[in-house]
Every structure is written in C-alpha cells, then in structure tokens.
Design a protein around this motif. Structure first.
Motif, mmCIF file in Angstrom:
data_model
loop_
_atom_site.group_PDB
_atom_site.id
_atom_site.type_symbol
_atom_site.label_atom_id
_atom_site.label_comp_id
_atom_site.label_asym_id
_atom_site.label_seq_id
_atom_site.Cartn_x
_atom_site.Cartn_y
_atom_site.Cartn_z
ATOM 1 N N UNK B 385 0.825 -1.208 0.000
ATOM 2 C CA UNK B 385 0.000 0.000 0.000
ATOM 3 C C UNK B 385 0.864 1.265 0.000
ATOM 4 N N UNK B 386 1.909 1.249 0.782
ATOM 5 C CA UNK B 386 2.726 2.458 0.914
ATOM 6 C C UNK B 386 3.547 2.739 -0.338
ATOM 7 N N UNK B 387 4.053 1.683 -0.936
ATOM 8 C CA UNK B 387 4.996 1.893 -2.040
ATOM 9 C C UNK B 387 4.337 1.746 -3.407
ATOM 10 N N UNK B 388 3.528 0.714 -3.559
ATOM 11 C CA UNK B 388 2.912 0.487 -4.868
ATOM 12 C C UNK B 388 1.670 1.366 -5.033
ATOM 13 N N UNK B 389 0.847 1.396 -4.012
ATOM 14 C CA UNK B 389 -0.406 2.162 -4.124
ATOM 15 C C UNK B 389 -0.245 3.601 -3.658
ATOM 16 N N UNK B 390 0.966 3.992 -3.403
ATOM 17 C CA UNK B 390 1.288 5.381 -3.078
ATOM 18 C C UNK B 390 0.716 5.847 -1.735
ATOM 19 N N UNK B 391 0.450 4.918 -0.867
ATOM 20 C CA UNK B 391 0.015 5.331 0.466
ATOM 21 C C UNK B 391 1.117 6.040 1.229
ATOM 22 N N UNK B 392 2.347 5.811 0.793
ATOM 23 C CA UNK B 392 3.481 6.425 1.484
ATOM 24 C C UNK B 392 4.054 7.616 0.769
ATOM 25 N N UNK B 393 3.334 8.112 -0.243
ATOM 26 C CA UNK B 393 3.738 9.324 -0.975
ATOM 27 C C UNK B 393 5.038 9.165 -1.764
ATOM 28 N N UNK B 394 5.324 7.977 -2.199
ATOM 29 C CA UNK B 394 6.525 7.796 -3.014
ATOM 30 C C UNK B 394 6.284 8.107 -4.484
ATOM 31 N N UNK B 395 5.023 8.212 -4.870
ATOM 32 C CA UNK B 395 4.773 8.375 -6.294
ATOM 33 C C UNK B 395 5.292 7.136 -7.009
ATOM 34 N N UNK B 396 5.685 7.258 -8.263
ATOM 35 C CA UNK B 396 6.200 6.080 -8.970
ATOM 36 C C UNK B 396 7.671 5.815 -8.665
ATOM 37 N N UNK B 397 8.280 6.681 -7.872
ATOM 38 C CA UNK B 397 9.734 6.672 -7.722
ATOM 39 C C UNK B 397 10.298 5.327 -7.287
ATOM 40 N N UNK B 398 9.853 4.851 -6.149
ATOM 41 C CA UNK B 398 10.518 3.679 -5.606
ATOM 42 C C UNK B 398 10.190 2.430 -6.405
ATOM 43 N N UNK B 399 8.967 2.377 -6.957
ATOM 44 C CA UNK B 399 8.618 1.213 -7.780
ATOM 45 C C UNK B 399 9.548 1.129 -8.981
ATOM 46 N N UNK B 400 9.742 2.274 -9.632
ATOM 47 C CA UNK B 400 10.626 2.295 -10.799
ATOM 48 C C UNK B 400 12.050 1.915 -10.425
ATOM 49 N N UNK B 401 12.525 2.513 -9.341
ATOM 50 C CA UNK B 401 13.882 2.201 -8.904
ATOM 51 C C UNK B 401 14.019 0.721 -8.563
ATOM 52 N N UNK B 402 12.986 0.201 -7.944
ATOM 53 C CA UNK B 402 13.011 -1.201 -7.547
ATOM 54 C C UNK B 402 13.055 -2.106 -8.779
ATOM 55 N N UNK B 403 12.228 -1.780 -9.760
ATOM 56 C CA UNK B 403 12.210 -2.594 -10.986
ATOM 57 C C UNK B 403 13.585 -2.549 -11.658
#
Lengths: 173, 498
Positions: B385-403
C-alpha cells in the motif's frame, strides 16, 4: 582497472535511459503530490514567538511531546493507576504559547489530577472533529484518557511529581 | 542564523581537514565528502562527551571537531608524508555551504512528527546539564545520540533545532552520490561525458523523489543514516575498484569514522553496518590490519554505546533490554572475528560466505513469518500500500527504482559491485525481521517506520543502478570477454591501464 575506449558504450546508454525514464516519471508525478511534502506532517515556520522555560525541557525522561498532524489513532494505550499527581502541560519551544489545557476525556474540568505512568507512550493521539487531542497513556488499569486542547503545534506534558523541586515550584499553580 | 553558519562551516572544515589528514588530495572527494565526514566527527565527539557524563557544550564539540583534525594533520605532516590543505577548493566549498545554509535558514521550513520531539528532547537535556537525570532510557535506546548531538548547537541561541542542517545533509548526500559515481566510472571511459551524464542524472533522479525532498526537511535520523551509509558503501565500492581518487588515502580511517558515527544514528544501524562492511571485511586485497581496525571501530562503538545504555537502564531502576544485550553480543562477536580474519579460507570463500549470510537472513525471515504470519502479512500489505499504491507518498519513484534495481541485480553482471549489492539485498530481509523484533507489523501510513526507512537505502540503490554503466557489464548469460565487443570498442587493443 583498464579504460575502455568506446564510441557508444551500450551499458552507459542503457543506464542513462533507465535513469532518465525514472527521472521523467518522478518529475511528472511530483507536482501532483508536492503539497504532501510540507502539509501532510505540517511544516513549521517558526515565528520566533515565546518559548517556555528551558528548564522544563530537562524533564524529557518524564515528559511526552506531541505534535499535531495526521497520525493513526491507537486506542490501546491505558495507564496504571498507582500514581496521582499534578500534571502540567507546557508548550514545546517550536511555536507560540497560547491556550493549552488538559482535561479528562469526559470533560470533567480537572486539569491537574491525572494518572500517569512513567512509561508514557507518546503515540496514540488524534484529533476529533472538534480539534481536541486525545491521549491514552501507558499500561495498566484503569485506562486514563486525557484530552489536550488544541492550541498550537506541540506540547510538553510533564509528570510534575518527578520533577526537580525547583522546577516543581516554578510549575506550581 | 549565525549558529547555522558556524555549524555548517565547522562541519565542512572539520571534514576537510580530517580527509586531508587521511591523505585525500582529490578535490572532488574533498568537496563531496567533507560535510559528511565532518558530521560524523561531530557526532562522535558530541556522543563521547555525553557518554563520559560530561555536559555537552556545543561550543566545545564544534571547537574539538575542528581542532582534532587540525592536530591530526599537523602530526601527519611532521611524521609522515606531508600533505597540504587545498585552500581554493576549501574556499569554494565554504561558499557553497554558506549559500545552502543561507537559503534554508531563511526558508525556515522543516517537517516533523511525533518522533521528532523525542530527538529534540534528548538534545535539550544533552545541553541542559541534566543529561543523566533527564534523559529517558526508552528515548535513548530508540533515538540514540547522533541527531540530537548535531542539533545541540541550536541551544546556544535558545532554539531547539537547526533548520538548515537537514537540508545541508541532503545536499551533501546528492553531492556525495554524484562524486562517488563519477569517481568510480570516470577511469573506465575515454570520454568524460558518459560518466558525468550518469552521475548528474543519478543526482537529479534522487532529487526528483518526493520522499527525498520530504526527508531533506524532516527532523529525524533517516537521511543522516542514508547519507552516512552511502559514504560508507561508496568508499568500499571505490576502494574495490582501485579508484585513483583514493590513491594514498587511508581508506580504513575514513570508513572507521563513518561507520562509528553511523552506528549511533539509529538502533538498526549496527546490524546494517556489519552487513554493509561484510564484503570489505572478507576482501583479501585489503590488509588484515585494515580489516581488523574496521572491526575494532564497529565493535568499540557498539560496546561503549550498549554498556552506556545498560548502565543508564539500571541507574533508573530499569534493566537491560534484549536489543541491548543482543547488540552487545554482536559487538563481542566483532572482536572475536579479528583473529578469525587470519583464516585464509575466509577470504578465499568470501563469495560463498556472503551468499550463506544472505540466505541465512532470508531463512530467518521465512521462519519468523511462518511462526507469526500476521506480522509478516500485515507488513507486506503495508509495504504494498505504501509503495505500490502510493500510500506512502513515493509516487512512482521507488517502484521504478526497484524494478530497475531488480533487473540490474538479476540480469546484469557488473564486476566489483558486491559492496553495493550486498548492502541492498540484505537490507530487505533485515527490515522485515526488525518488524518481528519490535513485535509490531508495519502499517499503511506515510509515517510508518518502514515507509520512512526506505529512504535509507535509496541513494545506495541509485549507486547500484549507476554502477551498471561500467563498460564491462554484461548480461548474465553472456560469457566474460563479450562485454567489450558489445561496447563497440573503437580500437580492439585500446584497453589500457590508467
């Protein structure tokens, strides 16, 4: 490590492309959530207004500090009842000192007779729709729940019994 | 504002002199690392004052943090190979620091939440002369001393924090990231534009992350942790690559200072430090003496800190907690490991040992998850929820970096990146194991611990991605030697030693 003379270093190009895509995606989405940087947890622009006496800050061991802002409610904290003492709430030095009151949850107008445990948990407060802040303290029975009246940004709550005598005198009503 | 300037410039000067005394002559390293090393020195000196039951006088900490590196420099010049202070770079760096401090002192923007007040309250008792009487063992164990010590000079003007300090650390983090990437990649390219582009893009990418900007104003220890970890891992990476910028540099001294301060930033920092330095400790190309000193630095800091906590705990009628005893046991193990380093098979089998260590962490996580599935499932859900669904306000940033990071780790083989990769891939199981140790799952919220801790590894993750730009990188299924062909070498015989 040898230097590689390359006209088109593939891996550098691939990494630049990957970093570039991520950068563009972030930049594109940044605007939509930029307000969340400073408003979600309330930024303070200190006004240079009054700060309370520094001596009261020395009681960090017995104090609890609160901040406004969104925080998930946790209602499981209750307090032990083996102590009843004076409790004073002082404004932490980050914002203006205006009206602050401590009242029990049921709005009985006693501000300074609360059951406080030394191991006060500083989490577990939230604002209701009237701007009151609820605090549930520590562990034990019965539960003591305290409302802190919304004043400014943050408070210091002190178990006065545990303060050094000179500070206790200073805080005395 | 004056205190903000004094603090900012003292961090720069302290780090600059210390790095010079450690043999650093590279201007970009001096400019890129001075504030970070200066902050580390300030943390160590301030913490030593507090632990020694001395009242922490911020003026004394500032003066000592400049004086001791100066003495170290003078001693070095008297007994060893003389080094000179590069004054023009120092002046330019001072101007840059002054601009940053001026900008953010005037802006007076900070973020805080409830944890912030725990840190500030420690800072207040630290300078009030009632540290031992006033500090809470609960606060101290959880919040530690690094951040309070850094903000302690604000008490000189009756304030509680330095508003420009966290933004200054954020800028230092950005500059260090660019410096490390450029210094590591530059010798591998004949054309300087490539590594420069990668380094600049990496910096802008970090700056474009909403949560990085948030942490750049957030009074908490996460960004300090991230910056010191980046410095620690970055130096390991550069050392393994035999970077010219570290030629003649006492790398062990640099890392000893960084890791000692790092351990005092957050409770999990001791564990992360051991994992981050594990590849370096098993690196046979480093002398036994150098590796032993790193173990001594980590072990001493952990021992002193945990013993201090235990003494305070008993002094206030409490008792030592399991984390205190656990970290103390880890510190003892670090000392025990010093003679063990002499076993040559350790270095010979370093790759396998690191794999075993990492698998061990994952196995521990699996066991804990099976024993208490709720904690794990709730934590996993919160992460989603926090990282993928942006509940933690990361936007797409961390998902992209993670990929991108997962692709880089699983598909791209790049030499000499073990220090960076191992730090990241062990961090993942470790943070979930921490959920079990603290006996509470992570939750869906911006303020969730894990959501805030994610920033701690983001700069290192970007370094990992940037490291793949090395021309010798290759896909896992391609044989060694294919890389250069794939890089369109202009001259087949052009590979040369710098």
């Amino acid at each position: 490590v040898p230097t590689i003379r390359t006209a088109r270093p593939r891996w550098a190009i691939a990494v630049i492309a990957a970093l570039g895509v991520a950068l563009v995606a972030n930049a594109a989405s940044f605007g939509s959530i930029e307000d969340r940087i400073f408003t979600s947890w309330r930024a303070i622009a200190p006004t240079g207004a009054d700060t309370v006496e520094r001596s009261s800050f020395a009681m960090g061991r017995y104090g609890v500090y609160f901040a406004l802002g969104e925080y998930a409610p946790r209602s499981e904290f209750v307090t032990s009842s083996d102590f009843r003492g004076n409790v004073r709430v002082r404004l932490y030095g980050l914002a203006r000192a205006e009206s602050i009151r401590v009242v029990p949850f049921d709005s009985v107008s006693i501000a300074n007779e609360l059951s406080i445990d030394e191991h006060i948990v500083s989490e577990g407060f939230y604002a209701d729709d009237r701007g009151w802040y609820q605090l549930a303290i520590a562990d034990g029975e019965p539960a003591t729940i305290v409302h802190l009246e919304l004043a400014q940004f943050e408070w210091l709550l002190v178990d006065a019994r545990l303060l050094p005598s000179e500070v206790r005198e200073e805080l005395a009503p | 504002v004056i205190v903000e300037f004094v603090m900012g410039l003292s961090l720069l000067l302290s780090g600059y002199l210390a790095l010079t005394a450690m043999g650093v002559t590279s201007r970009r390293v001096l400019a890129g690392f001075s504030v970070i090393v200066g902050a580390a020195i300030h943390i160590l000196l301030g913490s030593m004052q507090a632990i020694a039951s001395l009242q922490t006088f911020p003026v004394a900490t500032i003066l000592l943090s400049v004086l001791l590196p100066t003495i170290a420099l003078l001693v070095r010049n008297r007994v060893g190979r003389a080094v000179r202070v590069n004054v023009p770079t120092l002046v330019l760096s001072a101007v840059a620091v002054s601009l940053v401090v001026a900008t953010f002192s005037i802006a007076e923007r900070i973020n805080f939440h409830v944890d912030t007040f725990e840190y500030l309250s420690i800072g207040l008792v630290l300078t009030s002369g009632t540290f031992l009487e006033g500090v809470s063992i609960f606060q101290l164990e959880k919040r530690m001393l690094a951040l309070p010590v850094l903000h302690a000079p604000s008490s000189l003007v009756n304030e509680n924090y330095l508003s420009a300090l966290t933004p200054l650390l954020a800028v230092a983090c950005l500059v260090a990231l660019g410096t490390i990437i450029h210094a590591g990649l530059r010798p591998r390219f004949a054309h300087g534009a490539w590594p420069l582009t990668v380094a600049l893009l990496a910096c802008f990418l970090l700056l474009s992350i909403n949560r990085f900007v948030f942490h750049a104003f957030y009074l908490n220890g996460h960004l300090l942790f991230a910056t010191l970890l980046l410095g620690l891992v970055g130096v390991s990476w550069l050392a393994r690559r035999r970077s010219a910028v570290l030629e003649g540099v006492n790398v062990t001294a640099v890392q000893a200072v960084l890791v000692s301060a790092f351990i005092l930033t957050r409770p999990e920092a001791g564990l992360v430090a051991v994992l981050a330095l594990a590849p370096a400790l098993l690196d046979a190309s480093r002398s036994l003496r150098a590796r032993s000193w790193l173990l001594i630095a980590m072990g001493s800091t952990m021992t002193v800190w945990q013993v201090f906590l235990i003494i305070i705990a008993y002094a206030v009628g409490s008792e030592a907690t399991r984390p205190m005893l656990g970290m103390l046991a880890l510190a003892v193990l670090l000392f025990v490991a010093i003679p063990v380093l002499h076993w040559h098979w350790l270095s010979a089998e370093s790759s396998r040992l690191l794999v075993v260590a990492e698998l061990g962490l994952w196995a521990a996580l699996v066991v804990l998850a099976l024993r208490r599935p709720t904690v794990f499932l709730e934590s996993a859900y919160a992460t989603w929820q926090n990282i993928i669904s942006d509940g933690g306000s990361w936007g797409p940033a961390f998902v992209l970096l993670l990929i991108i990071g997962v692709i880089v780790v699983t598909v791209v083989r790049t030499q000499k990146r073990i220090d960076v990769r191992f730090t990241l891939t062990t961090f993942v199981p470790l943070v979930y194991i921490l959920a079990f140790l603290r006996d509470a799952a992570y939750r869906v919220a911006e303020a969730d611990s894990l959501n805030r801790m994610v920033i701690q590894l983001v700069p290192v993750l970007i370094l990992l991605i940037a490291s793949a730009a090395d021309p010798d990188s290759r896909l896992f299924w391609r044989r060694e030697g294919d890389a250069q062909k794939g890089s369109d070498a202009l001259d087949p015989q052009s590979a040369r030693s710098p």
